[in-house]
Design a protein around this motif. Structure first.
Motif, PDB file in Angstrom:
ATOM      1  N   VAL A  80       7.600  -2.826  16.381  1.00 25.43           N
ATOM      2  CA  VAL A  80       8.167  -2.619  15.832  1.00 25.43           C
ATOM      3  C   VAL A  80       8.105  -1.132  15.883  1.00 25.43           C
ATOM      4  O   VAL A  80       6.985  -1.228  14.844  1.00 25.43           O
ATOM      5  CB  VAL A  80       8.143  -3.402  14.678  1.00 25.43           C
ATOM      6  N   PRO A  81       8.969  -0.282  14.689  1.00 21.65           N
ATOM      7  CA  PRO A  81       8.157   0.781  14.499  1.00 21.65           C
ATOM      8  C   PRO A  81       7.841   0.769  13.132  1.00 21.65           C
ATOM      9  O   PRO A  81       7.731  -0.265  12.481  1.00 21.65           O
ATOM     10  CB  PRO A  81       9.427   2.036  14.190  1.00 21.65           C
ATOM     11  N   VAL A  82       7.860   1.959  12.221  1.00 21.22           N
ATOM     12  CA  VAL A  82       6.707   2.366  10.861  1.00 21.22           C
ATOM     13  C   VAL A  82       7.805   1.607   9.927  1.00 21.22           C
ATOM     14  O   VAL A  82       9.215   2.230   9.983  1.00 21.22           O
ATOM     15  CB  VAL A  82       6.058   3.236  11.062  1.00 21.22           C
ATOM     16  N   GLN A  83       7.722   0.339   9.139  1.00 20.02           N
ATOM     17  CA  GLN A  83       7.720  -0.358   8.269  1.00 20.02           C
ATOM     18  C   GLN A  83       7.950   0.077   6.200  1.00 20.02           C
ATOM     19  O   GLN A  83       6.746   1.083   6.342  1.00 20.02           O
ATOM     20  CB  GLN A  83       7.952  -1.389   8.269  1.00 20.02           C
ATOM     21  N   ALA A  84       8.932   0.460   5.403  1.00 19.65           N
ATOM     22  CA  ALA A  84       8.335   1.047   4.347  1.00 19.65           C
ATOM     23  C   ALA A  84       7.823   0.042   3.387  1.00 19.65           C
ATOM     24  O   ALA A  84       7.678  -1.575   4.186  1.00 19.65           O
ATOM     25  CB  ALA A  84       9.797   0.789   3.120  1.00 19.65           C
ATOM     26  N   GLY A  85       6.541   0.119   3.292  1.00 16.44           N
ATOM     27  CA  GLY A  85       5.801  -0.882   2.522  1.00 16.44           C
ATOM     28  C   GLY A  85       4.488  -1.380   3.762  1.00 16.44           C
ATOM     29  O   GLY A  85       3.974  -2.250   3.244  1.00 16.44           O
ATOM     30  N   ASP A  86       4.785  -0.458   4.742  1.00 21.02           N
ATOM     31  CA  ASP A  86       3.354  -1.210   5.733  1.00 21.02           C
ATOM     32  C   ASP A  86       2.346  -0.601   5.311  1.00 21.02           C
ATOM     33  O   ASP A  86       2.128   0.701   4.255  1.00 21.02           O
ATOM     34  CB  ASP A  86       3.170  -0.513   7.188  1.00 21.02           C
ATOM     35  N   THR A 134      -7.067   3.630   5.015  1.00 15.94           N
ATOM     36  CA  THR A 134      -6.347   3.478   5.004  1.00 15.94           C
ATOM     37  C   THR A 134      -4.945   4.190   4.546  1.00 15.94           C
ATOM     38  O   THR A 134      -4.970   5.188   3.852  1.00 15.94           O
ATOM     39  CB  THR A 134      -6.352   2.181   3.421  1.00 15.94           C
ATOM     40  N   ILE A 135      -4.051   3.981   5.460  1.00 19.96           N
ATOM     41  CA  ILE A 135      -2.982   4.768   4.537  1.00 19.96           C
ATOM     42  C   ILE A 135      -1.782   3.123   4.791  1.00 19.96           C
ATOM     43  O   ILE A 135      -0.876   2.526   5.175  1.00 19.96           O
ATOM     44  CB  ILE A 135      -2.286   5.778   5.859  1.00 19.96           C
ATOM     45  N   LYS A 136      -1.330   3.673   3.022  1.00 18.43           N
ATOM     46  CA  LYS A 136       0.067   2.779   2.804  1.00 18.43           C
ATOM     47  C   LYS A 136       1.786   3.699   2.913  1.00 18.43           C
ATOM     48  O   LYS A 136       1.597   4.669   1.670  1.00 18.43           O
ATOM     49  CB  LYS A 136      -0.009   2.463   1.468  1.00 18.43           C
ATOM     50  N   ILE A 137       2.488   3.429   3.574  1.00 14.06           N
ATOM     51  CA  ILE A 137       3.525   3.672   3.299  1.00 14.06           C
ATOM     52  C   ILE A 137       4.783   3.253   2.050  1.00 14.06           C
ATOM     53  O   ILE A 137       4.244   2.490   1.868  1.00 14.06           O
ATOM     54  CB  ILE A 137       4.397   3.207   5.053  1.00 14.06           C
ATOM     55  N   ALA A 138       5.561   4.414   2.005  1.00 13.29           N
ATOM     56  CA  ALA A 138       5.602   4.242   0.551  1.00 13.29           C
ATOM     57  C   ALA A 138       7.035   3.280   1.064  1.00 13.29           C
ATOM     58  O   ALA A 138       7.309   2.445   1.734  1.00 13.29           O
ATOM     59  CB  ALA A 138       7.094   5.353   0.173  1.00 13.29           C
ATOM     60  N   ALA A 139       7.539   1.957  -0.581  1.00 16.37           N
ATOM     61  CA  ALA A 139       8.417   0.713   0.194  1.00 16.37           C
ATOM     62  C   ALA A 139       9.381   1.089  -0.072  1.00 16.37           C
ATOM     63  O   ALA A 139      10.640   0.926   0.246  1.00 16.37           O
ATOM     64  CB  ALA A 139       7.858   0.822  -1.520  1.00 16.37           C
ATOM     65  N   ASN A 140       9.975   3.126  -0.546  1.00 22.08           N
ATOM     66  CA  ASN A 140      10.884   3.227   0.144  1.00 22.08           C
ATOM     67  C   ASN A 140      10.888   4.642   0.446  1.00 22.08           C
ATOM     68  O   ASN A 140      10.486   4.949   0.289  1.00 22.08           O
ATOM     69  CB  ASN A 140      12.454   2.967  -0.812  1.00 22.08           C
ATOM     70  N   ARG A 141      12.278   4.664   1.061  1.00 22.00           N
ATOM     71  CA  ARG A 141      12.085   6.101   2.027  1.00 22.00           C
ATOM     72  C   ARG A 141      12.802   7.436   1.578  1.00 22.00           C
ATOM     73  O   ARG A 141      12.014   8.424   1.855  1.00 22.00           O
ATOM     74  CB  ARG A 141      13.857   5.973   2.307  1.00 22.00           C
ATOM     75  N   ASP A 142      12.979   6.947   0.098  1.00 20.50           N
ATOM     76  CA  ASP A 142      12.320   8.013  -0.541  1.00 20.50           C
ATOM     77  C   ASP A 142      11.885   8.406  -1.254  1.00 20.50           C
ATOM     78  O   ASP A 142      11.765  10.303  -1.839  1.00 20.50           O
ATOM     79  CB  ASP A 142      14.445   7.861  -2.079  1.00 20.50           C
ATOM     80  N   ALA A 143      10.960   8.301  -1.488  1.00 21.77           N
ATOM     81  CA  ALA A 143       9.140   8.204  -1.897  1.00 21.77           C
ATOM     82  C   ALA A 143       8.658   9.994  -0.711  1.00 21.77           C
ATOM     83  O   ALA A 143       9.422   9.694  -0.061  1.00 21.77           O
ATOM     84  CB  ALA A 143       8.221   7.630  -1.849  1.00 21.77           C
ATOM     85  N   LYS A 144       8.616  10.474  -2.139  1.00 24.78           N
ATOM     86  CA  LYS A 144       8.298  11.440  -0.970  1.00 24.78           C
ATOM     87  C   LYS A 144       6.661  12.352  -1.947  1.00 24.78           C
ATOM     88  O   LYS A 144       5.965  12.597  -2.629  1.00 24.78           O
ATOM     89  CB  LYS A 144       8.792  13.017  -1.356  1.00 24.78           C
TER      90      LYS A 144
END
Ligand code: ASP
Length: 515
Positions: A36-42, A55-65
């Protein structure tokens, strides 16, 4: 009578077992070949070349910058093209380039909802989820029809009252027994003490809700029965259906004939559809199993397994013990041989394992209980109500889960508090819908009742599926066991007379409409 011929189960168990095996094989292939690739919220632990961890947190939605936040480094530059949907190695390289950190490896700490996946994993998801949705679609109309037809065919309020009291007594006695078995196991093994640091890792929190006991009961009365049906509010729909059934029984067969005949006819047609859907069962179960395995990250699973292994083993063993207790009760109170019971119920057990949903398994459970020698007039009432209210496996699970957290947080619960956990767990289990992971959601009620934080529920999500499969089997075993026991206590309701009980005749045009 209700249910027509029921579900055709000949050979179904074997086909479903085959589907499960194919699903396991396919799932393992997907897990290793299509990760499974990187997901929003990972959330990831990045291991740097100098040995440091961030620690690296991925944003909860794609549009975050930018699409990520590195702890303690608020001004992270954006990654061109984003991170979500990329493979772990691509994400690692892109992050190293953007942040200037020399990231050696990204390890998963917690996973957001899986939305990005390979086409093969998507295909498994489509087949599995499609099957569960089809069954769930039919579940509510079927509950309404079977309960109405079941109650109305008894046609005798005194008999109905006795049956209702016996059914609820067995439901709650076995749920408390399950909670007791859970308390015994969790106190003997103490799995929470072994969790150690795993809880301290930031795990996603579940929204805090403070239930009020009066509201919990009042919610059973729907604002409007159609709204309850439309919102899959099974308890609300059941409440209204039972009232309507009792009203039909109290008005007598003649006056209720048009309504009775309509629902009986509808029930027959629903079973025609169920039989079509069940032809897909082996494929659906293969898809569900393959998807569940396919989206796992082996290293992450092993990591969680170390922390939660003892919890899972304790829970699984307690569930197996309660399952055996239920089968023992069927032999003792229901006078039905244990092996024959397991053999007769096998298609329902396997469907429950595959779908993790008592509601979706309902048509198969109903058909199998009728083969236990239970009259459709008994099973039509006991089993659908049980699929909604009687959840032995879930009650046991909630007790072990909550005590596990209490132990992990170092909260020493007194005997009185533990009994409160057991009592609330039984209520929360009764309130859980018969759908996958419903018990995990209602566990928040029990945690709140004893004043424990909800942090950590997210941790259980990761390994919930196999445990959910097991507790769903225990849940439907409880329903089947109750129907067999109640049948044995009421020998005058003869299954051989089910069709003779079909005395509902439409009102003749000349018939009196007065009371
Ligand atoms: N999945 C269970 C059921 O349908 C409910 C639960 O999550 O415990 O019976």
């Amino acid at each position: 009578m209700s249910g027509g011929e029921g579900v055709k189960t000949t050979g179904l168990a074997w086909k479903v077992i085959l589907g499960m095996l194919v699903g396991v094989a396919l799932g393992l292939v997907l897990m290793f070949n299509a990760p499974v690739p990187v997901q929003a919220g990972d959330s990831y632990r990045a291991i740097l070349s100098n040995g440091e961890n961030v620690t690296i947190k991925i944003a909860a939605n794609r549009d975050a910058k930018p699409q990520y936040v590195v702890t303690d480094r608020p001004d992270s530059p954006d990654v061109p093209g984003g991170l979500i949907g990329r493979s772990r190695a691509e994400a690692r390289d892109a992050l190293s380039g953007a942040t200037g950190l020399r990231i050696e490896n990204l390890e998963l700490v917690s996973r957001g909802p899986v939305k990005e996946m390979s086409p093969m994993t998507m295909a498994a998801y489509f087949v599995g989820e499609g099957f569960v949705r089809l069954l769930r679609m039919i579940a509510l109309p079927l509950i309404v029809c079977s309960v109405l037809v079941g109650i109305a065919s008894l046609g005798n309020l005194k008999l109905l009252g006795r049956l209702g009291r016996q059914t609820f007594a067995v439901y709650f006695a076995t749920m408390f027994l399950a909670a007791g078995i859970g308390l015994t196991f969790v106190n003997l093994v103490q799995p929470g003490k072994a969790l150690g640091r795993a809880l301290e890792e930031a795990v996603p929190d579940v929204v805090q809700s403070r239930p009020n006991p009066a509201d919990m009961v009042l919610q059973m009365i729907p604002r409007n029965p159609f709204e309850a049906l439309a919102n899959f509010d099974v308890l609300g729909a059941l409440f209204f259906t039972i009232l309507l059934g009792v009203a039909m029984a109290s008005r007598g067969k003649h006056r209720s004939a048009p309504v009775f005949n309509f629902f009986e006819g509808l029930s027959d047609l629903l079973y025609v559809i169920v039989n079509w859907i069940m032809r897909l069962a082996p494929f659906g179960v293969a898809g569900l199993v393959a998807y569940f395995l396919g989206i796992q990250d082996p290293a992450y699973l092993a990591d969680i397994g170390r922390g939660l292994g003892l919890y899972a083993v304790t829970l699984a063993s307690a569930l197996v013990v309660h399952w055996c207790v239920l089968i023992g009760l069927v032999a003792w109170l229901g006078r039905f041989g244990p092996f024959q019971f397991v053999r007769t119920m096998a298609p329902a057990f396997l469907t429950a394992l595959g779908t993790s949903s008592s509601a979706a398994t309902l048509p198969v459970t109903l058909t199998c209980t009728n083969r236990l020698g239970v009259s459709k007039r008994v099973s039509g009432f006991v089993v659908p109500v049980g699929a909604t209210l009687n959840m032995d496996g879930t009650a046991l699970f909630e007790v072990i889960g909550v005590m596990f957290f209490a132990q992990a947080f170092g909260a020493d619960l007194t005997v009185g508090q533990q009994l409160l956990v057991a009592a609330t767990a039984v209520l929360a289990a009764a309130g859980a819908a018969g759908i996958p992971s419903a018990g995990l959601v209602t566990m928040a009620i029990v945690l709140t009742a004893v004043g424990l934080p909800l942090t950590g529920l997210g941790l259980l999500f990761a390994i919930d599926r196999p445990l959910d499969m097991m507790r769903t089997v225990v849940n439907i075993t409880g329903d089947a066991a109750t129907s067999r026991i109640v049948q044995t206590w009421n020998p005058e309701i003869d299954p051989a007379e089910d069709d003779i009980a079909e005395e509902y005749e439409p009102i003749e045009p000349t018939a009196s409409h007065g009371p």
